[in-house]
Design a protein around this motif. Structure first.
Motif, PDB file in Angstrom:
ATOM      1  N   UNK A 168      77.202  12.777  92.604  1.00 27.17           N
ATOM      2  CA  UNK A 168      76.314  13.991  92.617  1.00 27.17           C
ATOM      3  C   UNK A 168      77.233  15.099  92.922  1.00 27.17           C
ATOM      4  N   UNK A 169      78.105  15.181  93.680  1.00 30.15           N
ATOM      5  CA  UNK A 169      79.024  16.590  93.716  1.00 30.15           C
ATOM      6  C   UNK A 169      79.723  16.615  92.269  1.00 30.15           C
ATOM      7  N   UNK A 170      80.140  15.701  91.472  1.00 28.53           N
ATOM      8  CA  UNK A 170      80.566  15.903  90.285  1.00 28.53           C
ATOM      9  C   UNK A 170      79.665  16.622  89.328  1.00 28.53           C
ATOM     10  N   UNK A 171      78.405  16.084  89.492  1.00 26.24           N
ATOM     11  CA  UNK A 171      77.408  16.781  88.345  1.00 26.24           C
ATOM     12  C   UNK A 171      77.012  18.208  88.925  1.00 26.24           C
ATOM     13  N   UNK A 172      77.230  18.346  90.251  1.00 27.42           N
ATOM     14  CA  UNK A 172      76.959  19.795  90.793  1.00 27.42           C
ATOM     15  C   UNK A 172      78.268  20.766  90.559  1.00 27.42           C
ATOM     16  N   UNK A 173      79.405  20.155  89.822  1.00 29.76           N
ATOM     17  CA  UNK A 173      80.489  21.138  89.669  1.00 29.76           C
ATOM     18  C   UNK A 173      81.458  21.094  91.022  1.00 29.76           C
ATOM     19  N   UNK A 185      70.010  13.335  80.195  1.00 31.01           N
ATOM     20  CA  UNK A 185      71.005  14.001  79.390  1.00 31.01           C
ATOM     21  C   UNK A 185      71.094  15.217  80.367  1.00 31.01           C
ATOM     22  N   UNK A 186      72.052  15.733  81.191  1.00 24.74           N
ATOM     23  CA  UNK A 186      72.187  16.707  82.026  1.00 24.74           C
ATOM     24  C   UNK A 186      72.583  17.955  81.129  1.00 24.74           C
ATOM     25  N   UNK A 187      71.788  19.021  80.516  1.00 20.71           N
ATOM     26  CA  UNK A 187      72.372  19.825  79.784  1.00 20.71           C
ATOM     27  C   UNK A 187      71.766  21.291  80.450  1.00 20.71           C
ATOM     28  N   UNK A 188      71.118  21.335  81.333  1.00 18.40           N
ATOM     29  CA  UNK A 188      70.653  22.694  81.654  1.00 18.40           C
ATOM     30  C   UNK A 188      70.882  22.865  83.209  1.00 18.40           C
ATOM     31  N   UNK A 189      71.055  24.185  83.782  1.00 16.43           N
ATOM     32  CA  UNK A 189      70.872  24.345  85.167  1.00 16.43           C
ATOM     33  C   UNK A 189      69.475  25.139  85.248  1.00 16.43           C
ATOM     34  N   UNK A 190      68.854  24.860  86.524  1.00 12.98           N
ATOM     35  CA  UNK A 190      67.658  25.755  86.555  1.00 12.98           C
ATOM     36  C   UNK A 190      67.749  26.763  87.745  1.00 12.98           C
ATOM     37  N   UNK A 191      67.571  28.011  87.534  1.00 16.17           N
ATOM     38  CA  UNK A 191      67.726  28.917  88.638  1.00 16.17           C
ATOM     39  C   UNK A 191      66.619  29.021  89.381  1.00 16.17           C
ATOM     40  N   UNK A 192      66.491  29.974  90.857  1.00 21.22           N
ATOM     41  CA  UNK A 192      65.409  30.290  91.364  1.00 21.22           C
ATOM     42  C   UNK A 192      64.148  30.514  90.942  1.00 21.22           C
ATOM     43  N   UNK A 193      64.433  31.067  89.720  1.00 11.87           N
ATOM     44  CA  UNK A 193      63.213  31.638  89.227  1.00 11.87           C
ATOM     45  C   UNK A 193      62.598  30.701  88.161  1.00 11.87           C
ATOM     46  N   UNK A 194      63.312  29.568  88.087  1.00 13.72           N
ATOM     47  CA  UNK A 194      62.900  28.331  86.872  1.00 13.72           C
ATOM     48  C   UNK A 194      63.399  28.691  85.608  1.00 13.72           C
TER      49      UNK A 194
END
Length: 567
Positions: free
Chosen positions: A46-51, A205-214
């Motif tokens: 998980x921490x790898x995927x989170x950077x 396929x983890x290709x996006x990052x979602x922010x607080x606004x979606x």
């Protein structure tokens, strides 16, 4: 193909394709307070995927042991009622950390299923996220799969998120078709809930990052996270419809049947016990022990559910620990820590089963009486559910399980009300010396000076005896002394209160404990000699030997906790 062989073939396939073989991590996540248990193959990464962590290798493969019994993912109450729910299971997975992406992940999956496991392509069905045109093109144009065995699904079915914010991306799932003789339609259809099509592999396929606004933004290094349940793919490879019919489960079920003395291997209680011995043994080998809270309570619930099903089968002696050896025969080679901890696991299970057995019969009698009295309402009283929980050690889900077998429900609202009343009673009873409550002590304030000194001349500002304020104490009386200043540490933060002496001339008050009441420090103890009067000046002297030992123990506790969290 045996389950152990499928596990071996999967790991070998990906290690031959430059994936680092990562051993299964513990069922207790080492650095993730958001999870009760490791519940998916990606949790250790998980921490790898989170950077937050840089991977040593850009590719990995694992067979991760998982538990879904408690917290957000809880399959406990479905075990024994469905063909594919387990508390413990193994998750096969291959992972790319910014290395390969959709094309390679899809090609690897298809090659393993159709060329290594030799599953016929016409028995497989593929889904993609409806907006993922890239994955759709790879499947249809490059992999040449049959368009008639392909579905586009919505975000709920085919879009994965780590949480409300953070890494996320579309999924592509592969299903196995058990054939038209089994009810159910293809994925994405109105009848998809049937059992004909079973998901066997999920490619994320983890290709996006979602922010607080979606809002979605591209990740700098898209990654791949896949998961294939070992028990599910074993059922496919062994030509059975239920996971409980695969080799490793059948061996355990037969072991339970031998203990019970039955030839009926289809009894659902046998399945429950076989599932639960796996979860309990692995949890104990990973350091979880039965208790009344957190992970320990989940373990206790699983053990007690298994014991109740043994009782239902007519087993009148402790039996659960006898299944550890048959389990090790099946899984000890893949998980040697089981063999290493065998004696400890058996002792822990035997102790917990014996403890519960003393109240099981009594609790069941109480429950039967209530079921008989309310059979027309089909609802078990909340007070009875609480009594079973509080007095007889029946977890709520165990009572619900029994009610379900009788076609009944439990009054959960009534249970919560009874639980709340018990909490209030408990909180009232746990207050320190109710005779010295804040409303009794009033507005007195004590300044703590004990960080700088263990001995100080101070003034007595209040005295208490038998819960009432008094002007003096005489020799032999027990009470509490409030000082304007004090070197005595009052219990807080996990460290107990100081002990010592308050004295002047021939007056000696022995302090056995120091507690806080509002802003005042209550020096609780007994006047050994003389007479102590409000306004007297005394020498307050802390027992430094006890203080030092207490400080060392308190610090050692924190060091131990820190080490345990690290390891």
């Amino acid at each position: 193909m045996k389950t152990a062989e499928i596990r071996r073939q999967f790991l070998q396939f990906f290690t031959e394709r430059e994936h680092a073989l990562v051993p299964s991590s513990s069922l207790v996540p080492s650095d993730d307070p958001t999870l009760l248990f490791t519940n998916a193959g990606m949790v250790p990464f998980k921490n790898i995927f989170l950077g937050m962590v840089t991977p040593e290798q850009p590719r990995a493969v694992s067979c991760q042991r998982c538990v879904r019994a408690g917290g957000k993912h809880n399959d406990l109450e479905n075990v024994g009622y469905t063909a594919r729910h387990h508390t413990f299971f193994e998750m096969l997975g291959n992972f790319s950390f910014g290395d390969y992406f959709k094309r390679e992940a899809i090609a690897f999956a298809w090659e393993f299923l159709t060329q290594v496991l030799n599953l016929p392509a016409e028995k497989l069905w593929v889904t993609v996220y409806e907006q993922d045109q890239e994955a759709e093109r790879i499947w249809l144009e490059e992999m040449k799969i049959d368009p008639r065995r392909f579905s586009r699904c919505n975000e709920q079915d085919n879009f994965w998120s780590m949480g409300d914010m953070g890494p996320c991306g579309p999924c592509s799932e592969i299903f196995y078709d058990h054939g038209p003789e089994v009810a159910g339609g293809p994925p994405g259809s109105a009848t998809a809930d049937g059992d004909r099509y079973v998901e066997i592999w999920n490619l994320v396929f983890m290709q996006f990052n979602r922010n607080a606004q979606g809002q979605l933004t591209d990740l700098p290094k898209p990654s791949v996270d896949t998961g294939m349940g070992l028990e599910r793919i074993a059922a496919v490879m062994q030509g059975v419809h239920s996971n409980y019919d695969i080799d490793i489960f059948q061996q355990l079920i037969q072991a339970v049947a031998r203990i019970v003395g039955t030839d009926d291997l289809t009894n659902d209680s046998l399945k429950v016990i076989a599932d639960h011995i796996r979860a309990c043994s692995f949890l104990i080998s990973d350091g979880v022990i039965p208790s009344n809270e957190g992970r320990g309570y989940v373990l206790r619930r699983i053990i007690r559910r298994a014991v109740r099903h043994g009782h239902k089968l007519g087993i009148e002696r402790p039996f659960f620990a006898d299944l550890v050896a048959p389990l090790i025969e099946q899984m000890g080679e893949a998980y040697p820590q089981l063999s290493a901890a065998q004696t400890y696991i058996e002792q822990t299970l035997a102790q917990e089963e014996t403890q519960f057995a003393t109240t099981l019969d009594q609790g069941l009698r109480i429950l039967e009486q209530d079921i008989h009295s309310v059979k027309d309402s089909k609802m078990i009283h909340g007070d009875i559910v609480f009594k079973l929980y509080d007095t007889y050690g029946f977890p709520v889900d165990l009572t619900r399980d029994i009610a379900r077998e009788r076609g009944m429900l439990i009054d959960i609202a009534g249970f919560e009300e009874a639980m709340q009343r018990q909490r209030q009673r408990s909180q009232a009873a746990s207050q320190f010396d109710t005779e010295y409550q804040a409303e009794t002590v009033g507005d007195h304030v004590t300044e703590f000076t004990g960080y700088d000194t263990c001995e100080q001349d101070v003034q007595v500002v209040a005295l208490y005896c038998n819960g009432a304020s008094v002007t003096q104490l005489t020799a032999g009386e027990q009470g509490a002394v409030v000082l304007a200043h004090t070197p005595f540490y009052a219990q807080s933060g996990g460290q107990v209160g100081d002990q010592g002496i308050l004295s002047y001339d021939q007056v000696v008050f022995e302090v056995s404990d120091t507690q806080k009441s509002a802003a005042a420090h209550m020096h609780v103890g007994q006047l050994r000699q003389g007479q102590l009067v409000v306004g007297d000046r005394v020498t307050a002297k802390v027992n430094e030997q006890v203080r030092q030992a207490t400080m060392l123990n308190h610090s050692a506790t924190h060091w131990l906790h820190a080490a345990l969290r690290q390891i």
